[in-house]
Structures are given as C-alpha cells and as structure tokens.
Write an enzyme that holds these catalytic residues in place. Structure first.
Site, PDB file in Angstrom:
ATOM      1  N   HIS A  66      17.051  21.224 -19.022  1.00 34.02           N
ATOM      2  CA  HIS A  66      15.891  20.372 -19.162  1.00 34.02           C
ATOM      3  C   HIS A  66      15.867  19.542 -17.772  1.00 34.02           C
ATOM      4  CE1 HIS A  66      15.503  19.920 -23.898  1.00 34.02           C
ATOM      5  NE2 HIS A  66      15.584  21.432 -23.331  1.00 34.02           N
ATOM      6  N   GLU A  68      15.315  16.169 -17.193  1.00 34.75           N
ATOM      7  CA  GLU A  68      16.428  15.360 -17.221  1.00 34.75           C
ATOM      8  C   GLU A  68      17.978  15.715 -17.036  1.00 34.75           C
ATOM      9  OE1 GLU A  68      14.159  16.158 -19.614  1.00 34.75           O
ATOM     10  OE2 GLU A  68      13.583  14.661 -20.887  1.00 34.75           O
ATOM     11  N   CYS A  96      14.210  14.072 -25.321  1.00 36.08           N
ATOM     12  CA  CYS A  96      14.760  14.868 -26.482  1.00 36.08           C
ATOM     13  C   CYS A  96      16.100  14.029 -26.817  1.00 36.08           C
ATOM     14  CB  CYS A  96      14.811  16.435 -26.437  1.00 36.08           C
ATOM     15  SG  CYS A  96      16.180  16.828 -25.312  1.00 36.08           S
ATOM     16  N   CYS A  99      18.970  15.013 -24.079  1.00 37.02           N
ATOM     17  CA  CYS A  99      18.729  14.353 -22.806  1.00 37.02           C
ATOM     18  C   CYS A  99      18.910  12.891 -23.022  1.00 37.02           C
ATOM     19  CB  CYS A  99      17.316  14.617 -22.238  1.00 37.02           C
ATOM     20  SG  CYS A  99      16.941  16.354 -21.810  1.00 37.02           S
TER      21      CYS A  99
END
Length: 191
Positions: A66, A68, A96, A99
C-alpha cells in the site's frame, strides 16, 4: 471535542496541507495509470518531503504494498530510524487497519487524508486505530484535505474498471502494459 475527534489545523497549515496533498494526488494518478488502486502518500519531515509512494499491490504482487506502507519504509530509510515521531503522513484515502497499525508503530505525529473510508477506514471512518487509547501512540488526524479531488480519482478509476469489465477487457494487474505506462510517466528519483 471528543477524545477521537480530528484536530483542525490553523489556517496557515491548511495551505501546506493542500500543497502536500497535491503531491499525494499526483502519485495516486500515477497509480491509476499503472492499473493500481489510485492512492498516493507522502511523508513530510521539517517541511520537506522525505518519502513518496503509490499503491503497488498488483505491480509487486504484494498485498502489503500500500502507498502508506511503502512511504513509511522510505521515510525510515531517509531518517535512518524506524521512529517517525516528527513526521506527517499525507494520503489520499483514509488508511486501512494494516497501514494504521504500521503508522502507530512508527509513531507518525499527524495523519492527513483526503477522503474517508466508512466501510474499512482505521482513522475514524469505521475504526480509529490511530487514536486507540490502549496503544502506545496516538496520531493527530486531519481529514477532508482536497477530499473531493481524492474521491474523484477513485471514482474515475473504478468506473473505468467497471467499463472495461463490461466490455470484456481483462484487468492488466501490473502487467507489461502497466510497465509501458510507467515508462511514459514521470519517475520518482528520490526525495
């Protein structure tokens, strides 16, 4: 103000927030060109971007890739420390749970995001892991920065994906066509 309410930054900080969110949006658009879910992230330390990334789950064949997570790794490398207590994370969509957990463990000072995720967001949308009282760190949260633009990038991406699916065009999933798009796009050469 409740214990879990987002903190509203002073007006002069909003201009900086928009500036850094525009860079995150640029990266989200890059992700879309690469057929990745269009989320971009930047990490700022002392007013300077030290990490930039976009979702690369399909390209790297890695569920943890992801925006992040990749930006956190870059920032840790840039500062030569896993503690990012003096850093702010700008991301186009609410983090999410995966993260958010990493953000808390890295001790990010402030998380600024564009659009909320009411179904699975972990910064107040569905859960609020970033400010959970039982964890060892709590992040400040600012939400809605360039929110309409962030939502538009996501809606456009998923509308196009649905259109291609209806036409029987398979999703590229980070394949060779994505690499062609990458070669045409501006490349990140480091912070």
């Amino acid at each position: 103000m409740s214990e879990f309410s987002p903190i509203v930054p002073p007006p002069d900080m909003l201009n900086n927030d928009e500036h850094f969110m525009r860079e995150a949006l640029r990266l989200a658009r890059k992700a879309a060109r690469l057929d990745e879910v269009p989320i971009g992230a930047v990490i700022v330390h002392q007013g300077r971007i030290i990490a930039r990334s976009w979702n690369q789950v399909e390209t790297l064949k890695d569920a943890t890739a992801h925006a992040e997570m990749l930006a956190l790794t870059q920032a840790e490398s840039a500062l030569e420390d896993w503690r990012l207590a003096d850093c702010d994370l700008y991301v186009t969509k609410e983090p999410c749970p995966m993260c958010a957990g990493a953000i808390v463990h890295c001790r990010i000072r402030r998380v600024i995001f564009g659009c909320p995720d009411v179904k699975g967001g972990a910064a107040g949308g569905f859960w609020n892991l970033l400010q959970a009282p039982n964890l060892n760190h709590r992040c400040e949260i600012s939400q809605g920065v360039l929110g309409e633009e962030c939502v538009a990038v996501l809606k456009d991406f998923f509308a196009e994906a649905r259109r291609r699916k209806a036409e029987g065009v398979p999703h590229k999933k980070g394949g060779a066509a994505s690499l062609d798009a990458f070669s045409e796009a501006p490349r990140f050469d480091g912070p």
